[in-house]
Design an enzyme around this catalytic site. Structure first.
Site, PDB file in Angstrom:
ATOM      1  N   ASP A 277     -11.398 -11.461   5.477  1.00 12.13           N
ATOM      2  CA  ASP A 277     -12.543 -11.995   6.998  1.00 12.13           C
ATOM      3  C   ASP A 277     -11.403 -11.322   8.089  1.00 12.13           C
ATOM      4  OD1 ASP A 277      -9.890 -13.419   6.214  1.00 12.13           O
ATOM      5  OD2 ASP A 277     -11.195 -15.202   5.445  1.00 12.13           O
TER       6      ASP A 277
ATOM      7  N   GLU B 155     -18.199 -20.603   5.068  1.00  9.78           N
ATOM      8  CA  GLU B 155     -18.306 -22.357   5.030  1.00  9.78           C
ATOM      9  C   GLU B 155     -18.883 -23.075   4.253  1.00  9.78           C
ATOM     10  OE1 GLU B 155     -15.623 -24.025   6.636  1.00  9.78           O
ATOM     11  OE2 GLU B 155     -15.768 -23.194   8.733  1.00  9.78           O
TER      12      GLU B 155
ATOM     13  N   HIS C 266     -14.296 -23.707   1.031  1.00 10.15           N
ATOM     14  CA  HIS C 266     -14.451 -22.672   1.681  1.00 10.15           C
ATOM     15  C   HIS C 266     -13.495 -21.460   1.405  1.00 10.15           C
ATOM     16  CE1 HIS C 266     -11.890 -22.477   5.593  1.00 10.15           C
ATOM     17  NE2 HIS C 266     -11.248 -21.504   5.024  1.00 10.15           N
TER      18      HIS C 266
ATOM     19  N   ASN D 131     -12.436 -27.284   2.747  1.00  9.69           N
ATOM     20  CA  ASN D 131     -13.973 -27.844   2.549  1.00  9.69           C
ATOM     21  C   ASN D 131     -13.820 -27.137   0.969  1.00  9.69           C
ATOM     22  OD1 ASN D 131     -13.640 -25.632   3.188  1.00  9.69           O
ATOM     23  ND2 ASN D 131     -14.596 -25.868   5.301  1.00  9.69           N
TER      24      ASN D 131
HETATM   25  C1  GLP Z   1      -8.743 -19.778   6.266  1.00 11.71           C
HETATM   26  C2  GLP Z   1      -9.040 -18.919   5.306  1.00 11.71           C
HETATM   27  C3  GLP Z   1      -9.312 -18.425   4.101  1.00 11.71           C
HETATM   28  C4  GLP Z   1      -8.042 -19.767   3.314  1.00 11.71           C
HETATM   29  C5  GLP Z   1      -7.821 -20.324   4.486  1.00 11.71           C
HETATM   30  C6  GLP Z   1      -7.235 -21.836   3.010  1.00 11.71           C
HETATM   31  O1  GLP Z   1      -9.612 -20.674   6.909  1.00 11.71           O
HETATM   32  N1  GLP Z   1     -10.041 -17.432   5.599  1.00 11.71           N
HETATM   33  O2  GLP Z   1      -9.382 -17.143   3.160  1.00 11.71           O
HETATM   34  O3  GLP Z   1      -8.349 -18.859   1.857  1.00 11.71           O
HETATM   35  O4  GLP Z   1      -8.125 -21.092   5.338  1.00 11.71           O
HETATM   36  O5  GLP Z   1      -5.801 -21.258   3.716  1.00 11.71           O
HETATM   37  P1  GLP Z   1      -4.592 -21.211   3.706  1.00 11.71           P
HETATM   38  O6  GLP Z   1      -3.983 -20.944   1.785  1.00 11.71           O
HETATM   39  O7  GLP Z   1      -3.552 -21.407   4.873  1.00 11.71           O
HETATM   40  O8  GLP Z   1      -4.051 -23.527   3.218  1.00 11.71           O
END
Ligand code: GLP
Length: 226
Positions: free
Chosen positions: A36, A112, A107, A105
């Site tokens: 992403d 989402e 995702h 959440n």
């Molecule tokens: C972001 C990314 C995800 C990631 C998630 C968790 O929004 N788009 O790909 O897995 O958040 O992030 P973190 O590892 O910093 O908790």
């Protein structure tokens, strides 16, 4: 390989760099597609995911820059950019190993809650919860982009092997919902309940809501039981 950003995979990348420096692994023949990218952030923006990947991983290993692929958050026409990325992934033969984090959440990438399990790459409006969670990387919450380009859940599901990493208490509910909640778009990661080769690697806090008596030898769900 399909690759994630976020704070969770940082240690994974550090370990892979270490193994590369020790001469135990090489990325010369590896092709990556990132999951992403924020809409409107270019590769020089410190919070863009392309910048993150270079800084935390690609600049330290022997991967060929032309073998690293990203959604372009600066593309004028998001739909065309998404089609380009889907075609590219198809031409590459799909994703062999998808590594991912998980949002609080549930995702995956930036898919989402409420996103169809059938989606391909698309422009995603970010939820308030995600904007809040990701604001820790920005000076102010209002700087967090409201939209992002993300590969779709169908593409993630088609990866031959999937590893989801989760650490910390803030992920425990998402991990519970993903594994033991209903197979439903309200928790995007529950999609993986039907995947034959998906592995969740969690620390004890992230796994704290799972049945503890079954955790000793790894907690296993057989896709056939759904
Ligand atoms: C972001 C990314 C995800 C990631 C998630 C968790 O929004 N788009 O790909 O897995 O958040 O992030 P973190 O590892 O910093 O908790």
């Amino acid at each position: 390989m399909g690759l994630p950003t976020g704070s969770t995979p940082l240690l994974t990348y550090a370990r892979l760099i270490e193994l590369y420096r020790l001469g135990k692994i090489s990325f010369k023949n590896v092709i990556t597609v990132n999951m992403d990218e924020y809409k409107g952030l270019d590769e020089n923006h410190p919070q863009s995911y392309r910048y993150f990947m270079k800084k935390n991983f690609f600049n330290h290993i022997d991967i060929l820059p032309q073998n690293t692929h990203f959604l372009n958050g600066m593309a004028q026409a998001s739909d065309m950019e998404c089609s380009r990325y889907d075609t590219l992934i198809k031409q590459l033969g799909g994703i062999d190993l998808q590594i991912g984090g998980i949002g609080c959440n549930g995702h995956l990438a930036f898919n989402e809650p409420g996103t169809s399990f059938e989606t391909r790459s698309h422009l995603q409006r970010l939820s308030e919860e995600t904007i809040k969670a990701n604001s820790r990387f920005f000076d102010q919450e209002k700087e967090v982009p409201k939209e992002a380009l993300t590969i779709g859940l169908k593409t993630i599901f088609e990866a031959r092997q999937i590893i989801i990493l989760a650490t910390g208490k803030s992920k425990s509910q998402a991990i519970y919902e993903a594994l033991l909640g209903p197979y439903d778009i309200s928790c995007p990661a529950s999609l993986l309940q039907k995947h034959a080769n998906a592995l969740f690697i969690c620390d004890s806090e992230a796994a704290s809501l799972l049945p503890q008596d079954q955790l000793k030898n790894g907690f296993s769900l057989k896709p056939s039981s759904y």
